[in-house]
Motif scaffolding. Structure first.
Motif, PDB file in Angstrom:
ATOM      1  N   LYS A  71      11.306   3.732   0.474  1.00  0.00           N
ATOM      2  CA  LYS A  71      11.352   5.181   0.251  1.00  0.00           C
ATOM      3  C   LYS A  71      12.596   5.478  -0.569  1.00  0.00           C
ATOM      4  O   LYS A  71      13.524   4.698  -0.600  1.00  0.00           O
ATOM      5  N   LYS A 105       3.906  -5.315   3.493  1.00  0.00           N
ATOM      6  CA  LYS A 105       3.656  -5.971   4.786  1.00  0.00           C
ATOM      7  C   LYS A 105       3.366  -7.462   4.609  1.00  0.00           C
ATOM      8  O   LYS A 105       2.516  -7.824   3.779  1.00  0.00           O
ATOM      9  N   GLU A 158       0.833  -1.198   0.000  1.00  0.00           N
ATOM     10  CA  GLU A 158       0.000   0.000   0.000  1.00  0.00           C
ATOM     11  C   GLU A 158       0.867   1.247   0.000  1.00  0.00           C
ATOM     12  O   GLU A 158       2.072   1.168   0.228  1.00  0.00           O
ATOM     13  N   ASP A 159       0.248   2.386  -0.236  1.00  0.00           N
ATOM     14  CA  ASP A 159       1.023   3.630  -0.266  1.00  0.00           C
ATOM     15  C   ASP A 159       1.528   3.975   1.125  1.00  0.00           C
ATOM     16  O   ASP A 159       0.861   3.708   2.113  1.00  0.00           O
ATOM     17  N   LYS A 160       2.704   4.571   1.150  1.00  0.00           N
ATOM     18  CA  LYS A 160       3.209   5.120   2.407  1.00  0.00           C
ATOM     19  C   LYS A 160       2.839   6.597   2.408  1.00  0.00           C
ATOM     20  O   LYS A 160       3.356   7.381   1.623  1.00  0.00           O
ATOM     21  N   PHE A 161       1.902   6.923   3.268  1.00  0.00           N
ATOM     22  CA  PHE A 161       1.385   8.291   3.319  1.00  0.00           C
ATOM     23  C   PHE A 161       2.286   9.164   4.184  1.00  0.00           C
ATOM     24  O   PHE A 161       2.836   8.710   5.179  1.00  0.00           O
ATOM     25  N   MET A 169       4.534   0.799   1.414  1.00  0.00           N
ATOM     26  CA  MET A 169       4.685  -0.079   2.567  1.00  0.00           C
ATOM     27  C   MET A 169       4.441  -1.488   2.047  1.00  0.00           C
ATOM     28  O   MET A 169       3.513  -1.715   1.250  1.00  0.00           O
ATOM     29  N   SER A 173      -7.300   2.566   3.669  1.00  0.00           N
ATOM     30  CA  SER A 173      -6.108   2.678   2.838  1.00  0.00           C
ATOM     31  C   SER A 173      -6.171   1.629   1.725  1.00  0.00           C
ATOM     32  O   SER A 173      -6.291   0.433   1.993  1.00  0.00           O
ATOM     33  N   TRP A 208       7.080  -5.653   8.371  1.00  0.00           N
ATOM     34  CA  TRP A 208       6.672  -4.454   7.637  1.00  0.00           C
ATOM     35  C   TRP A 208       7.924  -3.800   7.076  1.00  0.00           C
ATOM     36  O   TRP A 208       8.892  -3.591   7.792  1.00  0.00           O
ATOM     37  N   GLU A 221      -2.921   6.612   9.605  1.00  0.00           N
ATOM     38  CA  GLU A 221      -2.143   7.843   9.425  1.00  0.00           C
ATOM     39  C   GLU A 221      -3.116   9.007   9.277  1.00  0.00           C
ATOM     40  O   GLU A 221      -4.071   8.918   8.501  1.00  0.00           O
ATOM     41  N   ARG A 275       1.303   9.346  12.287  1.00  0.00           N
ATOM     42  CA  ARG A 275       0.753   8.089  12.752  1.00  0.00           C
ATOM     43  C   ARG A 275      -0.261   8.342  13.856  1.00  0.00           C
ATOM     44  O   ARG A 275      -0.047   9.188  14.720  1.00  0.00           O
ATOM     45  N   ARG A 315       1.504   8.795  18.132  1.00  0.00           N
ATOM     46  CA  ARG A 315       2.563   7.780  18.180  1.00  0.00           C
ATOM     47  C   ARG A 315       3.257   7.772  19.538  1.00  0.00           C
ATOM     48  O   ARG A 315       3.786   6.773  19.973  1.00  0.00           O
ATOM     49  N   LYS A 323       9.320  -0.447   4.635  1.00  0.00           N
ATOM     50  CA  LYS A 323       8.975   0.810   3.976  1.00  0.00           C
ATOM     51  C   LYS A 323       9.958   1.041   2.846  1.00  0.00           C
ATOM     52  O   LYS A 323      11.156   0.908   3.024  1.00  0.00           O
ATOM     53  N   PHE A 369      -5.195   1.598   8.169  1.00  0.00           N
ATOM     54  CA  PHE A 369      -4.527   0.485   7.485  1.00  0.00           C
ATOM     55  C   PHE A 369      -4.410  -0.785   8.312  1.00  0.00           C
ATOM     56  O   PHE A 369      -3.861  -1.772   7.830  1.00  0.00           O
TER      57      PHE A 369
HETATM   58  P1  AMP Z   1       9.155   6.134   8.916  1.00  0.00           P
HETATM   59  O1  AMP Z   1       8.456   7.271   9.627  1.00  0.00           O
HETATM   60  O2  AMP Z   1       9.908   6.548   7.717  1.00  0.00           O
HETATM   61  O3  AMP Z   1       9.912   5.261   9.893  1.00  0.00           O
HETATM   62  O4  AMP Z   1       8.015   5.162   8.338  1.00  0.00           O
HETATM   63  C1  AMP Z   1       7.070   4.536   9.127  1.00  0.00           C
HETATM   64  C2  AMP Z   1       5.851   5.408   9.214  1.00  0.00           C
HETATM   65  O5  AMP Z   1       5.169   5.435   7.984  1.00  0.00           O
HETATM   66  C3  AMP Z   1       4.778   4.914  10.153  1.00  0.00           C
HETATM   67  O6  AMP Z   1       5.048   5.240  11.483  1.00  0.00           O
HETATM   68  C4  AMP Z   1       3.548   5.626   9.653  1.00  0.00           C
HETATM   69  O7  AMP Z   1       3.411   6.884  10.301  1.00  0.00           O
HETATM   70  C5  AMP Z   1       3.851   5.901   8.203  1.00  0.00           C
HETATM   71  N1  AMP Z   1       2.944   5.268   7.230  1.00  0.00           N
HETATM   72  C6  AMP Z   1       2.442   5.894   6.173  1.00  0.00           C
HETATM   73  N2  AMP Z   1       1.649   5.087   5.458  1.00  0.00           N
HETATM   74  C7  AMP Z   1       1.635   3.890   6.084  1.00  0.00           C
HETATM   75  C8  AMP Z   1       1.003   2.643   5.828  1.00  0.00           C
HETATM   76  N3  AMP Z   1       0.232   2.458   4.762  1.00  0.00           N
HETATM   77  N4  AMP Z   1       1.238   1.628   6.705  1.00  0.00           N
HETATM   78  C9  AMP Z   1       2.044   1.808   7.780  1.00  0.00           C
HETATM   79  N5  AMP Z   1       2.667   2.966   8.072  1.00  0.00           N
HETATM   80  C10 AMP Z   1       2.470   4.001   7.233  1.00  0.00           C
END
Ligand code: AMP
Length: 548
Positions: free
Chosen positions: A421, A402, A241-244, A400, A365, A417, A291, A248, A263, A419, A330
């Motif tokens: 980027k 998972k 899924e997209d990482k928004f 993301m 999501s 999980w 998110e 959090r 968070r 990420k 999500f």
């Molecule tokens: P980072 O802040 O770079 O460590 O990445 C993890 C953060 O991505 C999480 O704490 C969430 O706030 C954010 N996030 C955004 N979209 C998602 C998603 N679809 N699933 C899980 N986390 C997400």
């Protein structure tokens, strides 16, 4: 409190986790039934159970409280702080050196400390600050220097760095001979380590009820580098899924009442009234992870818009209208009386999709399932990368990924999980000032303020203290000490010679730094001895990145 202070010292003095667990287990086991919950709460570094709210005793109040008990002047404080790099250690010194004003010392029990903290948390209205100060002074008056040190560390939250809740979980398991996973699960459900300690002692862990209205810890993700081999992905099903790019949050509904937690596990419901309103009256009790996003017409707005909302505890109508928010859900951690964290993501996702709660302010999501055949081949790599580009085109940060079979593991950053980027870019910056760090780093210059070039001037753009190895920090400390231009307390202005490569998330306008910009989440990637300050990045480059 003496035993607690001694335990903290012993834990701080051993590097072995097994030994730490043994020490904490011994301490927990030795407690009277009525004090076990308090002991466990303190061992997790908290002054109060999560549900009791914030203590709100700040540094200046603690100093004022200390001044009521022992005589010292400002320079004593500065010197003691310089020696330790933390206020708890400094205060212990002052208590040791200064004449005690109180003649009588009642032994300080943890029960007395806990009830005083609870009383302080309840203070409100005008005069609350003074009242909290007086309560804290009362504790200090009865405290030995060692006890004072750990009273302060409990209040400042500093203890939480060494005393992770996970350590207390293992210690409870050892103390009462219960499986650690049962203790962990009960803690996630109830959120209160003190309550869980009692359940562990009484062999009632499975009966931990879901404490709606209290936050469950958040699961974390591990990074995968874009364009790499994706070797972290194993054979099996994943949800992509997209990482928004928002913040959090956890949404809960209990008997129609909504709660939102940040968070950092604070109750932030009042700051997001439109999301709370959308959930109010929902017929199902649930806990969802997601998110919070600035959101308009089915699309996330840039993080900058969201920021105007983050600075306001209770937004007014105008701000609510100009920056509308939505919760992008999500994951589902609980539904009615069922705690779902042990259930696989595939099932949690299915149940999330069926939740009767979705609206414009509470959005599901979107995402798709992906079967990975490890090792990832070219076809799958390009599939992932085109999904990544699509996510970026939708204005999101990345992807993301998972594992479908994974449980929800609060506080863990594991292989469940991921990420994906892409670092925007890095900047080569010149270190212009350095500061002594805290805790273990209090005798090395580990905090760097760095700058970019503009003509022949250097303009600060940020500060960072993570990324270099201990050896690099130690070597550079020597260099900085020999090249100090001026010194103010723990901060040294240094000759602008050292270039560091800095990664960051985004560039934002900011009045905090001379450049007029700030880097969000700056990290030192490496030292760049190959670069001279004249080759450092320029303000124009920063300006260009800010437009992204
Ligand atoms: P980072 O802040 O770079 O460590 O990445 C993890 C953060 O991505 C999480 O704490 C969430 O706030 C954010 N996030 C955004 N979209 C998602 C998603 N679809 N699933 C899980 N986390 C997400």
């Amino acid at each position: 409190m003496r035993e607690f202070g001694e335990l903290c010292e012993a834990v701080a003095n051993t590097a072995s986790r097994t030994q730490k667990v043994r020490l904490v287990a011994g301490y927990l086991k030795s407690h009277a039934p009525s004090e076990l919950a308090i002991a466990a709460t303190f061992c997790s570094g908290r002054p109060l159970p999560v549900s009791a709210g914030a203590l709100r005793i700040g540094g200046s109040q603690m100093l004022a409280a200390a001044a009521r008990v022992v005589a010292f002047d400002d320079s004593d404080v500065a010197k003691a702080y310089d020696r330790h790099g933390d206020f708890g250690g400094a205060l212990a010194d002052l208590m040791e050196a200064g004449p005690q004003r109180s003649l009588f010392h009642a032994p300080l029990t943890i029960a007395k400390v806990a009830s005083t903290f609870a009383q302080a948390a309840r203070c409100s209205g005008s005069g609350a600050t003074r009242a909290r100060e007086a309560l804290f002074a009362g504790l200090l008056a009865d405290a030995t220097p060692l006890e004072a040190k750990y009273l302060v560390k409990l209040v400042t939250g500093e203890l939480r760095m060494g005393f992770k809740e996970a350590l207390v979980v293992d210690a409870l398991a050892a103390a009462f001979d219960r499986p650690a996973k049962d203790v962990r699960r009960a803690l996630m459900a109830s959120g209160d380590i003190g309550e869980v300690a009692e359940l562990a002692r009484d062999d009632r862990l499975p009966s931990a009820t879901i404490a709606y209205g209290k936050p469950v810890g958040f699961m974390l993700a591990s990074p995968i580098t874009f364009g790499g081999r994706y070797a972290e992905l194993e054979d099996g099903e994943y949800f992509v899924e997209d990482k928004f790019d928002g913040i959090r949050a956890q949404a809960q509904v209990k008997d129609g009442q909504p709660f939102l937690f940040s968070r950092r596990l604070n109750d932030v419901t009042i700051s997001y009234p439109e999301v709370a309103a959308a959930l109010r009256g929902c017929s199902t009790n649930f806990i969802a992870d997601g998110e919070l996003l600035a959101w308009r017409d089915g699309r996330a707005l840039p993080f900058k818009s969201l920021q105007t909302r983050l600075s306001r505890v209770a937004p007014d109508a105008e701000l609510l209208a100009s920056v509308p928010l939505s919760f992008m859900a999500f994951d589902l951690l609980a539904e009615q009386d069922e705690f779902l964290i042990d259930h696989p993501l595939a099932e949690r996702r299915r149940r999330l999709e069926r939740l009767p709660a979705f609206s414009d302010q509470f959005v599901l999501s979107p995402g798709t399932w992906l079967r990975v055949n490890a090792p990832v081949d070219d076809l799958q790599r390009s599939d992932l990368e085109s999904r990544f580009s699509a996510a970026r085109a939708r204005g999101n940060e990345g992807l993301m990924i998972k594992a479908a079979a994974s449980g929800y593991l609060p506080g863990r950053r594991g292989r469940q999980w991921f990420k994906l980027k892409r670092e925007l870019a890095t900047l080569d910056c010149v270190v212009v000032a350095v500061e002594y760090g805290h805790g273990k780093r209090n005798s090395v210059l580990s905090d760097y303020t760095f700058a970019v070039r503009n003509d022949d001037k250097l303009l600060t753009v940020g500060k960072a203290y993570s990324g270099l190895t201990d050896v690099e920090i130690a070597e550079k400390t020597q260099w900085f000490l020999q090249h100090t231009v001026s010194r103010r307390g723990r901060r040294l202005i240094v000759e602008p010679e050292i270039v560091v490569e800095i990664a960051f998330d985004i560039v934002q306008p900011s009045s905090l730094h001379e450049s007029g910009f700030a880097l969000r989440f700056p990290r030192i990637v490496r030292l760049r001895p190959d670069k001279s300050p004249t080759e450092a990045s320029t303000l124009d480059e920063v300006r260009a990145l800010a437009q992204h």
